[in-house]
Design an enzyme around this catalytic site. Structure first.
Site, mmCIF file in Angstrom:
data_model
loop_
_atom_site.group_PDB
_atom_site.id
_atom_site.type_symbol
_atom_site.label_atom_id
_atom_site.label_comp_id
_atom_site.label_asym_id
_atom_site.label_seq_id
_atom_site.Cartn_x
_atom_site.Cartn_y
_atom_site.Cartn_z
ATOM 1 N N TYR A 1 -7.467 7.662 17.962
ATOM 2 C CA TYR A 1 -7.573 6.909 16.712
ATOM 3 C C TYR A 1 -9.029 6.540 16.453
ATOM 4 C CZ TYR A 1 -2.461 6.313 16.904
ATOM 5 O OH TYR A 1 -1.105 6.518 16.957
ATOM 6 N N ASP B 1 -0.253 -1.180 19.699
ATOM 7 C CA ASP B 1 -0.176 0.248 20.006
ATOM 8 C C ASP B 1 -1.373 0.990 19.430
ATOM 9 O OD1 ASP B 1 1.431 2.812 20.697
ATOM 10 O OD2 ASP B 1 0.957 3.050 18.569
ATOM 11 N N PRO C 1 9.278 0.370 -5.458
ATOM 12 C CA PRO C 1 10.097 1.294 -6.256
ATOM 13 C C PRO C 1 9.515 2.703 -6.239
ATOM 14 C CG PRO C 1 9.804 -0.778 -7.425
ATOM 15 C CD PRO C 1 8.889 -0.830 -6.234
ATOM 16 N N ASP D 1 -0.803 -11.458 5.492
ATOM 17 C CA ASP D 1 0.402 -11.776 4.732
ATOM 18 C C ASP D 1 1.447 -10.672 4.845
ATOM 19 O OD1 ASP D 1 -1.525 -10.312 3.037
ATOM 20 O OD2 ASP D 1 0.013 -10.475 1.489
#
Length: 362
Positions: A93, A88, A275, A325
């Site tokens: 962009y 997309d 977190p 990754d």
């Protein structure tokens, strides 16, 4: 991720497959595919889960976190090799650079065009300088002698923008053309007829839309239906555990009418992957803490919780990646599901927010 370990099946008419014939290539392909593919709404088109977001591919003059060509090309090749073949992008962009990089990747690595599902967008203003971001100027940019008629959803602008995108992508068609936002300054009939004509001449195969108010999207769909024109098959809206305002109307409308949901920011710009810090607003922090708690109990990454939740509710989320990754991490969500109790636990603290991602109509 372990392979499916599929063995060649016997054929009732011709007997078992010869292990040296082309059937083994198909088996290898199945075993090497780590991606789930889902129908885009009620269409027959299947998209990868997730969809590779390409907003981050381009030029650091546009955004400082952009992946420039030297890093973007191998990322695209790695994504394709893993089976993440739905990409997309948008004309705005990096002012077209994202599309150019995709086109170069297809040519450099000789990627079969028919094995890719390319989505792009029209409606925004493509800057003439690398650091220009058209949306910063809102409607004022349309009064510029250099940018008048270069954006928006007039017939002229749509045709010009699509032709430019096809040149940059070095392709003859888009699988899905999305309007980037609603254009209050162009009659809906003009926009929908122009989009329909692009489908009719083969430059576009499906139509989609992005963040807007539900009544605007419904109006556009009704105009297309009334006139026998091509309707939108997808909605790319803002949706995540931290932003659920779309559940009020848009998601309900899309689900009832068979429109596929391909939301942006499903991980809340990474906030759902780590977190929470004290800088995060209290309401969001409470939800993130619960995501972290569920992840720790399951032995999962936090992203698995957030993606398991959203994958159940949409056709496919759109996610930008900067490393292979991280793509593999997202794909590891494939067979993970939350229990009903876990879903309730991460949902129940949500409180209504102001609308985000939809420009004010002025």
């Amino acid at each position: 991720m372990s392979p499916m370990a599929i063995e060649p099946a016997g054929d009732p008419e011709h007997g078992a497959f010869d292990r040296n014939d082309n059937a083994d290539a198909v088996v290898r392909s199945i075993n090497e595919t780590h991606v789930t593919y889902k129908r885009l709404g009620k269409t027959g088109l299947r998209v990868s889960v997730p969809i590779l977001g390409c907003m981050s591919l381009g030029d650091k003059h546009w955004v400082p976190w952009a992946l420039e060509e030297d890093k973007a090309l191998p990322l695209l090749k790695g994504a394709f090799d893993l089976g993440l073949n739905c990409w997309d992008t948008a004309n705005v962009y990096s002012n077209g650079k994202s599309e150019e990089i995709i086109g170069k990747a297809i040519k450099t690595y000789q990627l079969p065009r028919h094995k890719l599902v390319l989505l792009s967008k029209c409606g925004g203003y493509v800057g003439e300088a690398p650091n220009v971001k058209g949306d910063r100027y809102e409607n004022a940019i349309s009064r510029s002698k250099d940018y008048v008629n270069q954006g928006g959803l007039s017939r002229s602008a749509i045709f010009e923008q699509v032709e430019a995108s096809l040149r940059r992508l070095d392709t003859t068609y888009l699988d899905v053309l999305q309007i980037h936002r609603f254009d209050p300054n162009t009659p809906i009939e003009e926009t929908m007829k122009a989009l329909h004509d692009l489908v009719s001449i083969g430059k576009v195969r499906y139509l989609g839309a992005c963040s807007m108010y539900t009544y605007q999207f419904a109006q556009m769909q009704f105009v297309a239906e009334k006139n026998g024109w091509t309707k939108f098959v997808s909605m790319q809206n803002h949706y995540s555990l931290l932003y659920r305002e779309e559940e009020r109307d848009m998601i309900r409308f899309c689900n009832e009418t068979g429109v596929g949901l391909i939301p942006w920011a499903p991980l809340a710009s990474g906030m759902l992957t780590r977190p929470a810090t004290q800088k995060v607003p209290e309401g969001d922090r409470a939800i993130i803490n619960r995501v972290q708690e569920v992840a720790e109990k399951r032995g999962w990454r936090m992203s698995y919780v957030a993606l398991s939740w959203i994958n159940k509710r949409v056709s496919a989320p759109v996610i930008d990646f900067d490393r292979i990754d991280r793509i593999e991490e997202a794909l590891a969500t494939k067979d993970k599901e939350l229990t009903a109790e876990e879903e309730k636990y991460v949902e129940e603290l949500y409180k209504a927010k102001d609308v985000e991602g939809i420009p004010s109509q002025r």
